[in-house]
Motif scaffolding. Structure first.
Motif, PDB file in Angstrom:
ATOM      1  N   ASN A  83      88.591  25.135 -12.761  1.00  0.00           N
ATOM      2  CA  ASN A  83      89.813  24.438 -12.389  1.00  0.00           C
ATOM      3  C   ASN A  83      89.585  22.933 -12.496  1.00  0.00           C
ATOM      4  O   ASN A  83      88.490  22.483 -12.826  1.00  0.00           O
ATOM      5  CB  ASN A  83      90.300  24.865 -10.991  1.00  0.00           C
ATOM      6  N   ARG A 103      89.915  20.699 -10.027  1.00  0.00           N
ATOM      7  CA  ARG A 103      89.687  20.078  -8.718  1.00  0.00           C
ATOM      8  C   ARG A 103      88.204  19.736  -8.545  1.00  0.00           C
ATOM      9  O   ARG A 103      87.373  20.632  -8.391  1.00  0.00           O
ATOM     10  CB  ARG A 103      90.170  21.017  -7.619  1.00  0.00           C
ATOM     11  N   SER A 137      86.091  21.412  -5.789  1.00  0.00           N
ATOM     12  CA  SER A 137      85.989  22.870  -5.794  1.00  0.00           C
ATOM     13  C   SER A 137      84.661  23.329  -6.397  1.00  0.00           C
ATOM     14  O   SER A 137      84.122  22.687  -7.301  1.00  0.00           O
ATOM     15  CB  SER A 137      87.138  23.453  -6.623  1.00  0.00           C
ATOM     16  N   GLY A 162      85.244  23.611  -9.866  1.00  0.00           N
ATOM     17  CA  GLY A 162      85.896  22.438 -10.418  1.00  0.00           C
ATOM     18  C   GLY A 162      85.091  21.749 -11.502  1.00  0.00           C
ATOM     19  O   GLY A 162      83.912  21.457 -11.328  1.00  0.00           O
TER      20      GLY A 162
END
Length: 69
Positions: free
Chosen positions: A36, A38, A41, A44
């Motif tokens: 992802n 982020r 994260s 991430g």
């Protein structure tokens, strides 16, 4: 181009899960993973996420917005 013989070329499938906001990766013989955008994260990796989003867009697949565009 000289190749070192160290490069592997696995088959990888990718798709965007809009509800989760993740890009899923299916790695032949290794199962599934996600990435992802982020940075806080565990999954991430904004740089990789955008590269994969561009690949999805270029192949006419659903994709997330691409940062910086």
């Amino acid at each position: 181009m000289v190749r070192s013989g160290k490069t592997a070329t696995p088959k990888i499938g990718i798709w965007y899960d809009e509800a989760a906001g993740d890009i899923h990766l299916s790695l032949a013989g290794q199962g599934l993973s996600t990435v992802n955008d982020r940075p806080d994260s565990k999954r991430g990796n904004p740089h990789l996420f955008n590269k994969l989003a561009r690949i999805l867009r270029e192949q006419g697949k659903p994709h997330p917005p691409i940062a910086g565009e």
